[in-house]
Design a protein around this motif. Structure first.
Motif, PDB file in Angstrom:
ATOM      1  N   GLN A  85       0.862  -1.174   0.000  1.00  0.00           N
ATOM      2  CA  GLN A  85       0.000   0.000   0.000  1.00  0.00           C
ATOM      3  C   GLN A  85       0.907   1.236   0.000  1.00  0.00           C
ATOM      4  O   GLN A  85       1.609   1.500   0.967  1.00  0.00           O
ATOM      5  CB  GLN A  85      -0.905  -0.007   1.231  1.00  0.00           C
ATOM      6  N   ILE A  86       0.911   1.986  -1.102  1.00  0.00           N
ATOM      7  CA  ILE A  86       1.818   3.115  -1.266  1.00  0.00           C
ATOM      8  C   ILE A  86       1.029   4.399  -1.462  1.00  0.00           C
ATOM      9  O   ILE A  86       0.093   4.445  -2.259  1.00  0.00           O
ATOM     10  CB  ILE A  86       2.772   2.891  -2.459  1.00  0.00           C
ATOM     11  N   ALA A  87       1.432   5.437  -0.723  1.00  0.00           N
ATOM     12  CA  ALA A  87       0.812   6.759  -0.861  1.00  0.00           C
ATOM     13  C   ALA A  87       1.796   7.709  -1.538  1.00  0.00           C
ATOM     14  O   ALA A  87       2.973   7.761  -1.167  1.00  0.00           O
ATOM     15  CB  ALA A  87       0.416   7.299   0.510  1.00  0.00           C
ATOM     16  N   ILE A  88       1.319   8.436  -2.540  1.00  0.00           N
ATOM     17  CA  ILE A  88       2.122   9.428  -3.247  1.00  0.00           C
ATOM     18  C   ILE A  88       1.485  10.796  -2.998  1.00  0.00           C
ATOM     19  O   ILE A  88       0.323  11.016  -3.366  1.00  0.00           O
ATOM     20  CB  ILE A  88       2.188   9.128  -4.750  1.00  0.00           C
ATOM     21  N   VAL A  89       2.237  11.686  -2.364  1.00  0.00           N
ATOM     22  CA  VAL A  89       1.701  12.995  -1.975  1.00  0.00           C
ATOM     23  C   VAL A  89       2.498  14.073  -2.706  1.00  0.00           C
ATOM     24  O   VAL A  89       3.658  14.354  -2.374  1.00  0.00           O
ATOM     25  CB  VAL A  89       1.806  13.202  -0.449  1.00  0.00           C
ATOM     26  N   ASP A  90       1.877  14.677  -3.712  1.00  0.00           N
ATOM     27  CA  ASP A  90       2.569  15.689  -4.525  1.00  0.00           C
ATOM     28  C   ASP A  90       1.515  16.514  -5.250  1.00  0.00           C
ATOM     29  O   ASP A  90       0.564  15.968  -5.804  1.00  0.00           O
ATOM     30  CB  ASP A  90       3.506  15.003  -5.537  1.00  0.00           C
ATOM     31  N   ASP A  91       1.688  17.817  -5.256  1.00  0.00           N
ATOM     32  CA  ASP A  91       0.690  18.671  -5.905  1.00  0.00           C
ATOM     33  C   ASP A  91       0.876  18.738  -7.417  1.00  0.00           C
ATOM     34  O   ASP A  91       0.019  19.270  -8.127  1.00  0.00           O
ATOM     35  CB  ASP A  91       0.733  20.087  -5.306  1.00  0.00           C
ATOM     36  N   ASP A  92       1.983  18.205  -7.937  1.00  0.00           N
ATOM     37  CA  ASP A  92       2.241  18.232  -9.376  1.00  0.00           C
ATOM     38  C   ASP A  92       1.646  16.993 -10.036  1.00  0.00           C
ATOM     39  O   ASP A  92       2.069  15.862  -9.737  1.00  0.00           O
ATOM     40  CB  ASP A  92       3.742  18.288  -9.638  1.00  0.00           C
ATOM     41  N   PRO A  93       0.668  17.129 -10.943  1.00  0.00           N
ATOM     42  CA  PRO A  93       0.003  15.966 -11.541  1.00  0.00           C
ATOM     43  C   PRO A  93       0.939  15.101 -12.383  1.00  0.00           C
ATOM     44  O   PRO A  93       0.769  13.882 -12.440  1.00  0.00           O
ATOM     45  CB  PRO A  93      -1.113  16.583 -12.396  1.00  0.00           C
ATOM     46  N   ILE A  94       1.926  15.718 -13.034  1.00  0.00           N
ATOM     47  CA  ILE A  94       2.859  14.944 -13.860  1.00  0.00           C
ATOM     48  C   ILE A  94       3.719  14.035 -12.974  1.00  0.00           C
ATOM     49  O   ILE A  94       3.920  12.851 -13.274  1.00  0.00           O
ATOM     50  CB  ILE A  94       3.747  15.882 -14.702  1.00  0.00           C
ATOM     51  N   THR A  95       4.217  14.590 -11.869  1.00  0.00           N
ATOM     52  CA  THR A  95       5.013  13.776 -10.939  1.00  0.00           C
ATOM     53  C   THR A  95       4.188  12.631 -10.381  1.00  0.00           C
ATOM     54  O   THR A  95       4.676  11.497 -10.279  1.00  0.00           O
ATOM     55  CB  THR A  95       5.546  14.647  -9.783  1.00  0.00           C
ATOM     56  N   ARG A  96       2.948  12.923 -10.023  1.00  0.00           N
ATOM     57  CA  ARG A  96       2.084  11.861  -9.482  1.00  0.00           C
ATOM     58  C   ARG A  96       1.913  10.738 -10.497  1.00  0.00           C
ATOM     59  O   ARG A  96       1.958   9.548 -10.146  1.00  0.00           O
ATOM     60  CB  ARG A  96       0.717  12.426  -9.082  1.00  0.00           C
ATOM     61  N   LYS A  97       1.707  11.108 -11.755  1.00  0.00           N
ATOM     62  CA  LYS A  97       1.484  10.106 -12.802  1.00  0.00           C
ATOM     63  C   LYS A  97       2.735   9.266 -13.029  1.00  0.00           C
ATOM     64  O   LYS A  97       2.665   8.035 -13.169  1.00  0.00           O
ATOM     65  CB  LYS A  97       1.058  10.795 -14.099  1.00  0.00           C
ATOM     66  N   ILE A  98       3.899   9.915 -13.059  1.00  0.00           N
ATOM     67  CA  ILE A  98       5.160   9.192 -13.268  1.00  0.00           C
ATOM     68  C   ILE A  98       5.409   8.207 -12.126  1.00  0.00           C
ATOM     69  O   ILE A  98       5.762   7.038 -12.344  1.00  0.00           O
ATOM     70  CB  ILE A  98       6.336  10.187 -13.390  1.00  0.00           C
ATOM     71  N   LEU A  99       5.215   8.677 -10.907  1.00  0.00           N
ATOM     72  CA  LEU A  99       5.446   7.809  -9.749  1.00  0.00           C
ATOM     73  C   LEU A  99       4.429   6.672  -9.692  1.00  0.00           C
ATOM     74  O   LEU A  99       4.771   5.531  -9.357  1.00  0.00           O
ATOM     75  CB  LEU A  99       5.390   8.629  -8.459  1.00  0.00           C
TER      76      LEU A  99
END
Length: 416
Positions: A298-312
């Motif tokens: 279970q992994i949480a990705i917290v970032d306001d940049d949508p491109i970074t979120r998608k890549i991660l």
């Protein structure tokens, strides 16, 4: 009384097994090699045989063939521990009454549970919630404890330290014991003594090279008043602890020392034979990359940049994980109040609640999830602040996805 025969097990591994099984009223005999294993088996006729495989399977096959040909010894079950065996060896094992093969590193709660089932004797396991992490930077071994003191892990610590010192050929190892999140009292004295006894067990570890990071009054008074632990320093700040360990001059900038000499991974740590993050805590087995195929992280990705979120999100899909993305710190904190993630990837500079704010809140509530900061902020002060607030690693954007995954696996496999 049930009898167990240990064959060819490494010294400290052998002593740990013997101590644990003897405490459960199980008779234990040991044999340093496999040359006399068959003769010992026939004379003893144990209820269980545990064999450690270090390099070759050749003499194991010879022993198993002799055992199979003896009507009295044939049915004795065998448990093997060792590296992942060749497929052709695995197919032969059931015919030799090998009932379980434990790949290293071993999760001992499962290991002892299986021994108990085989002998039909339930073995007691301390289930106190506890997170213990160990990592090495140069010649400094960092031991971080959170949530509580689990006696099984405290007993394993002595073995793990010996492995780390041997594998990395440390001449004068230094220890930083980080227990700043624990508040103890006199009822914890026995477990605290066990912890420090195991840290000081190896004669290569000098007490002057052991530093404890803690502001807890009881811990300080306990160490100061215990003759056996004389020379161990207890301090409340990481910079104070590290200055003496890295032989810093008074004029040196301790921030630079921490950033350049301590926080930079040297890549020296070798994989051990024991796993100190138990299955009962996470439900995740270690199968080479830290993730069992039938278990989802279970992994949480917290970032306001949508491109970074998608890549991660795309990158972590390769880890057979369930990913939740959050475009703000506020939304993540709501979710974190309801569940614990196996890993959190956190940006620092976000509108509203920043990554630093999140780290403070999670540290205050002793949130157990490991956190990797992935941020464009490259200043040393940001790195130091994030790590002092509990982050396990700090990565500077941008990085290739495979580099982020590699660091994530290091962090996940470091949890013991």
């Amino acid at each position: 009384m049930k009898q167990v025969l240990l064959i060819d097990t490494p010294p400290l591994f052998r002593e740990f097994l013997k101590e644990k099984l003897t405490s459960e009223k199980i008779s234990v005999e040991t044999l340093g090699g496999r040359r006399d294993a068959f003769a010992k088996t026939v004379s003893m006729l144990p209820d269980l045989i545990i064999i450690d495989i270090s390099d070759t399977f050749d003499d194991l096959t010879e022993f198993c063939e002799k055992k199979r040909s003896d009507p009295n010894a044939y049915s004795i079950p065998i448990i093997l521990t060792g590296p992942i065996p060749p497929r052709e060896i695995l197919t032969k094992l059931p015919a030799y009454q090998v009932i379980k093969y434990f790949n290293k590193p071993i999760k001992f709660d499962i290991f002892f549970d299986f021994i108990g089932q085989t002998l039909r004797i339930p073995l007691s396991i301390d289930t106190t919630p506890s997170i213990m992490e160990i990592h090495l930077n140069k010649n400094i071994i960092f031991i971080e404890l959170a949530q509580g003191l689990n006696r099984e892990k405290l007993s394993l610590l002595k073995y793990r330290l010996d492995e780390m010192i041997e594998a990395n050929k440390l001449i004068s190892p230094k220890i930083v014991l980080m227990i700043s999140n624990l508040k103890l009292s006199f009822v914890d004295a026995v477990n605290l003594e066990l912890l420090l006894s195991n840290v000081t067990f190896d004669p290569r570890i000098q007490r002057k090279n052991i530093k404890i990071l803690s502001t807890d009054k009881f811990i300080g008074e306990f160490v100061e008043g215990h003759e056996e632990f004389r020379g161990i320093e207890v301090a409340g700040e990481l910079s104070q602890v590290l200055r003496t360990l890295v032989n810093a001059n008074p004029a040196d900038n301790i921030t630079d020392i921490i950033s350049e000499d301590i926080l930079r991974s040297t890549g020296d740590t070798k994989e051990g034979t024991v796993e100190m993050r138990f299955f009962s805590e996470s439900g995740v087995f270690n199968s080479g990359n830290g993730v069992e195929k039938n278990q989802k992280l279970q992994i949480a990705i917290v970032d306001d940049d949508p491109i970074t979120r998608k890549i991660l999100e795309s990158a972590f899909a390769s880890l057979n994980s369930t990913i939740e993305t959050f475009d703000s710190g506020a939304r993540f904190l709501v979710a974190a109040n309801q569940k614990v993630y196996d890993l959190v990837i956190l940006d620092i500079f976000m509108p509203g609640i920043s990554g630093f704010d999140i780290l403070v809140k999670l540290q205050t509530k002793q949130y157990p999830s490991p956190i990797i900061v992935y941020s464009s902020a490259a200043q040393k002060t940001s790195v130091i602040q994030a790590l002092s607030l509990g982050a396990k690693a700090y990565l500077v954007k941008p990085l290739k996805p495979e580099a982020i995954i590699q660091k994530a696996l290091e962090v996940l496999n470091a949890r013991i």
